[in-house]
Design a protein around this motif. Structure first.
Motif, PDB file in Angstrom:
ATOM      1  N   MET A  14       0.834  -1.209   0.000  1.00  0.00           N
ATOM      2  CA  MET A  14       0.000   0.000   0.000  1.00  0.00           C
ATOM      3  C   MET A  14       0.867   1.258   0.000  1.00  0.00           C
ATOM      4  O   MET A  14       0.601   2.211  -0.729  1.00  0.00           O
ATOM      5  CB  MET A  14      -0.928   0.030   1.225  1.00  0.00           C
ATOM      6  CG  MET A  14      -1.826  -1.176   1.388  1.00  0.00           C
ATOM      7  SD  MET A  14      -2.781  -1.658  -0.078  1.00  0.00           S
ATOM      8  CE  MET A  14      -3.933  -0.302  -0.227  1.00  0.00           C
ATOM      9  N   ALA A  15       1.910   1.251   0.813  1.00  0.00           N
ATOM     10  CA  ALA A  15       2.780   2.436   0.925  1.00  0.00           C
ATOM     11  C   ALA A  15       3.444   2.747  -0.413  1.00  0.00           C
ATOM     12  O   ALA A  15       3.491   3.906  -0.846  1.00  0.00           O
ATOM     13  CB  ALA A  15       3.844   2.208   2.006  1.00  0.00           C
ATOM     14  N   LEU A  16       3.934   1.705  -1.099  1.00  0.00           N
ATOM     15  CA  LEU A  16       4.606   1.923  -2.378  1.00  0.00           C
ATOM     16  C   LEU A  16       3.617   2.361  -3.454  1.00  0.00           C
ATOM     17  O   LEU A  16       3.899   3.262  -4.248  1.00  0.00           O
ATOM     18  CB  LEU A  16       5.318   0.639  -2.843  1.00  0.00           C
ATOM     19  CG  LEU A  16       6.789   0.496  -2.431  1.00  0.00           C
ATOM     20  CD1 LEU A  16       6.915   0.364  -0.926  1.00  0.00           C
ATOM     21  CD2 LEU A  16       7.443  -0.693  -3.112  1.00  0.00           C
ATOM     22  N   LEU A  17       2.440   1.710  -3.473  1.00  0.00           N
ATOM     23  CA  LEU A  17       1.448   2.010  -4.507  1.00  0.00           C
ATOM     24  C   LEU A  17       0.932   3.445  -4.388  1.00  0.00           C
ATOM     25  O   LEU A  17       0.860   4.174  -5.384  1.00  0.00           O
ATOM     26  CB  LEU A  17       0.282   1.021  -4.421  1.00  0.00           C
ATOM     27  CG  LEU A  17      -0.704   1.046  -5.584  1.00  0.00           C
ATOM     28  CD1 LEU A  17      -0.075   0.458  -6.851  1.00  0.00           C
ATOM     29  CD2 LEU A  17      -1.980   0.285  -5.248  1.00  0.00           C
ATOM     30  N   HIS A  48       9.839   1.159  -7.840  1.00  0.00           N
ATOM     31  CA  HIS A  48      10.304   1.164  -6.435  1.00  0.00           C
ATOM     32  C   HIS A  48      10.760  -0.234  -6.026  1.00  0.00           C
ATOM     33  O   HIS A  48      11.805  -0.409  -5.400  1.00  0.00           O
ATOM     34  CB  HIS A  48       9.163   1.594  -5.493  1.00  0.00           C
ATOM     35  CG  HIS A  48       9.038   3.071  -5.303  1.00  0.00           C
ATOM     36  ND1 HIS A  48      10.070   3.863  -4.847  1.00  0.00           N
ATOM     37  CD2 HIS A  48       7.977   3.908  -5.490  1.00  0.00           C
ATOM     38  CE1 HIS A  48       9.663   5.114  -4.771  1.00  0.00           C
ATOM     39  NE2 HIS A  48       8.397   5.175  -5.151  1.00  0.00           N
ATOM     40  N   PHE A  49       9.946  -1.220  -6.398  1.00  0.00           N
ATOM     41  CA  PHE A  49      10.212  -2.598  -5.997  1.00  0.00           C
ATOM     42  C   PHE A  49      11.530  -3.105  -6.591  1.00  0.00           C
ATOM     43  O   PHE A  49      12.396  -3.627  -5.878  1.00  0.00           O
ATOM     44  CB  PHE A  49       9.042  -3.495  -6.422  1.00  0.00           C
ATOM     45  CG  PHE A  49       9.334  -4.951  -6.316  1.00  0.00           C
ATOM     46  CD1 PHE A  49       9.471  -5.552  -5.074  1.00  0.00           C
ATOM     47  CD2 PHE A  49       9.508  -5.729  -7.455  1.00  0.00           C
ATOM     48  CE1 PHE A  49       9.781  -6.898  -4.967  1.00  0.00           C
ATOM     49  CE2 PHE A  49       9.810  -7.064  -7.354  1.00  0.00           C
ATOM     50  CZ  PHE A  49       9.946  -7.660  -6.111  1.00  0.00           C
ATOM     51  N   LEU A 155      12.997   2.931   5.124  1.00  0.00           N
ATOM     52  CA  LEU A 155      11.974   3.950   4.842  1.00  0.00           C
ATOM     53  C   LEU A 155      12.284   4.619   3.508  1.00  0.00           C
ATOM     54  O   LEU A 155      13.407   5.073   3.281  1.00  0.00           O
ATOM     55  CB  LEU A 155      11.958   5.010   5.950  1.00  0.00           C
ATOM     56  CG  LEU A 155      11.404   4.606   7.315  1.00  0.00           C
ATOM     57  CD1 LEU A 155      11.621   5.738   8.319  1.00  0.00           C
ATOM     58  CD2 LEU A 155       9.917   4.258   7.248  1.00  0.00           C
ATOM     59  N   LEU A 156      11.287   4.668   2.632  1.00  0.00           N
ATOM     60  CA  LEU A 156      11.457   5.317   1.333  1.00  0.00           C
ATOM     61  C   LEU A 156      11.632   6.817   1.525  1.00  0.00           C
ATOM     62  O   LEU A 156      10.861   7.450   2.240  1.00  0.00           O
ATOM     63  CB  LEU A 156      10.216   5.088   0.463  1.00  0.00           C
ATOM     64  CG  LEU A 156       9.913   3.652   0.047  1.00  0.00           C
ATOM     65  CD1 LEU A 156       8.447   3.525  -0.329  1.00  0.00           C
ATOM     66  CD2 LEU A 156      10.784   3.245  -1.127  1.00  0.00           C
ATOM     67  N   TYR A 163      16.880   5.489   0.717  1.00  0.00           N
ATOM     68  CA  TYR A 163      16.250   4.883   1.890  1.00  0.00           C
ATOM     69  C   TYR A 163      16.926   5.361   3.169  1.00  0.00           C
ATOM     70  O   TYR A 163      18.139   5.595   3.187  1.00  0.00           O
ATOM     71  CB  TYR A 163      16.375   3.341   1.849  1.00  0.00           C
ATOM     72  CG  TYR A 163      16.009   2.746   0.518  1.00  0.00           C
ATOM     73  CD1 TYR A 163      14.679   2.549   0.163  1.00  0.00           C
ATOM     74  CD2 TYR A 163      16.994   2.397  -0.399  1.00  0.00           C
ATOM     75  CE1 TYR A 163      14.340   2.017  -1.071  1.00  0.00           C
ATOM     76  CE2 TYR A 163      16.671   1.866  -1.635  1.00  0.00           C
ATOM     77  CZ  TYR A 163      15.340   1.682  -1.970  1.00  0.00           C
ATOM     78  OH  TYR A 163      15.007   1.166  -3.183  1.00  0.00           O
ATOM     79  N   LEU A 164      16.129   5.481   4.206  1.00  0.00           N
ATOM     80  CA  LEU A 164      16.682   5.652   5.545  1.00  0.00           C
ATOM     81  C   LEU A 164      16.500   4.297   6.208  1.00  0.00           C
ATOM     82  O   LEU A 164      15.372   3.882   6.496  1.00  0.00           O
ATOM     83  CB  LEU A 164      15.919   6.741   6.308  1.00  0.00           C
ATOM     84  CG  LEU A 164      16.320   6.944   7.771  1.00  0.00           C
ATOM     85  CD1 LEU A 164      17.793   7.340   7.894  1.00  0.00           C
ATOM     86  CD2 LEU A 164      15.445   7.991   8.438  1.00  0.00           C
ATOM     87  N   VAL A 165      17.589   3.565   6.395  1.00  0.00           N
ATOM     88  CA  VAL A 165      17.490   2.225   6.966  1.00  0.00           C
ATOM     89  C   VAL A 165      17.671   2.313   8.477  1.00  0.00           C
ATOM     90  O   VAL A 165      18.686   2.824   8.965  1.00  0.00           O
ATOM     91  CB  VAL A 165      18.535   1.263   6.351  1.00  0.00           C
ATOM     92  CG1 VAL A 165      18.404  -0.129   6.977  1.00  0.00           C
ATOM     93  CG2 VAL A 165      18.344   1.174   4.838  1.00  0.00           C
TER      94      VAL A 165
END
Length: 296
Positions: A14-17, A48-49, A155-156, A163-165
């Motif tokens: 959901m977050a990516l879409l 993104h994926f 985190l995108l 990314y913030l990992v």
């Protein structure tokens, strides 16, 4: 970190879409194909994926989804997420389409009516952390409460491939509380995007101080006589909402969904994926696909 080589990437679908949709919808780039179906969100999701797959090189992948807006949280509190607008009309047909595309990668789509994607992510992450190093890909800070040994969160950030990992160590360094205490932090300060108030008048700064001093909600309540009168009055007035907000904030990690290492092995069939891209009319995606080392 786990000594074994298994690495499971759990994708917050959901977050990516939604991120992909709004990044392009703002300029009206809906990418409508010859069948009249908008594909901008699915295209961005795949981009993104694949970017994340190329960066993190997982051996296993699963994608989690919300399955409708009615969940156990909306039953607990009918105002939960009530401030969210309906999904835009151009996004609606893309909910099914994106799952079809994920299936073409031979990746499990996981979701369960009555629960949010977060609950499925939490359940799978906790179940799999001993068998694999777990990385959760999301844009949602709420997921940070799941951080622990062997579970990290990517985190995108703006754009693709940024990314913030977070690990449980980096989270503690930044916030001064443990990831688990984040549930109580949200219980005090509420969450405007999920539309529950927490304790009126208590913001992040005060909530962090209270949790650093007294560990959790129970600790604060046992020591009400030691905090300022203003804070005490606010908490006493909103006690029921404080407890309810904690239930709303906590990701459920015992949802009846399953994902094994066998289910989630990431070995995609290049021809099957390209066939799906052709059917959906995606262009310019082949380069990202070629960069991936995960062909069957």
């Amino acid at each position: 970190m786990n000594d074994n080589k298994e690495k499971l990437l759990i994708v917050d679908g959901m977050a990516l879409l939604f991120r992909a949709y709004f990044a392009t919808a703002v300029t009206g780039q809906f990418m409508i194909n010859s069948k009249g179906i908008p594909t901008n969100a699915v295209y961005g999701f795949v981009k993104h994926f694949l970017t994340a797959v190329n960066q993190f090189q997982p051996s296993h992948v699963a994608v989690c989804w919300d399955m409708g807006s009615k969940t156990f949280r909306t039953e607990m509190f009918d105002g939960y997420k009530a401030n969210r607008p309906e999904a835009p009309i151009e996004l609606i047909p893309q909910f099914d389409l994106v799952k079809e595309v994920v299936e073409a990668f031979d990746i499990p789509n996981i979701g369960l009516a009555g629960y949010e994607a977060d609950d499925c992510i939490g359940t799978i992450a906790k179940e799999m952390k001993d068998a694999a190093e777990v990385i959760i890909l999301t844009g949602d800070q709420d997921i940070l409460q799941l951080l622990e040994e062997n579970i990290s969160v990517a985190l995108l950030k703006k754009g693709y491939g940024n990314y913030l990992v977070h690990t449980h160590e980096t989270f503690y360094e930044e916030k001064g509380i443990t990831p688990k205490q984040m549930i109580d932090l949200k219980a005090f300060m509420g969450d405007a995007s999920d539309n529950y108030p927490g304790v009126k008048g208590i913001g992040e700064k005060t909530a962090l101080k209270l949790l650093q001093s007294y560990e959790h909600i129970e600790g604060v309540l046992e020591n009400l006589h030691l905090i300022t009168k203003g804070q005490r009055v606010k908490i006493e007035q909103d006690l029921d909402m404080l407890h309810l907000s904690r239930q709303l904030a906590e990701i459920k990690c015992d949802v009846p969904v399953a994902c094994t290492l066998t289910d989630s092995v990431f070995r995609m069939d290049r021809n099957k994926v390209i066939e799906k891209f052709t059917e959906v009319e995606f262009r310019g995606m082949h380069k990202l696909l070629e960069d991936s080392k995960s062909f069957a």
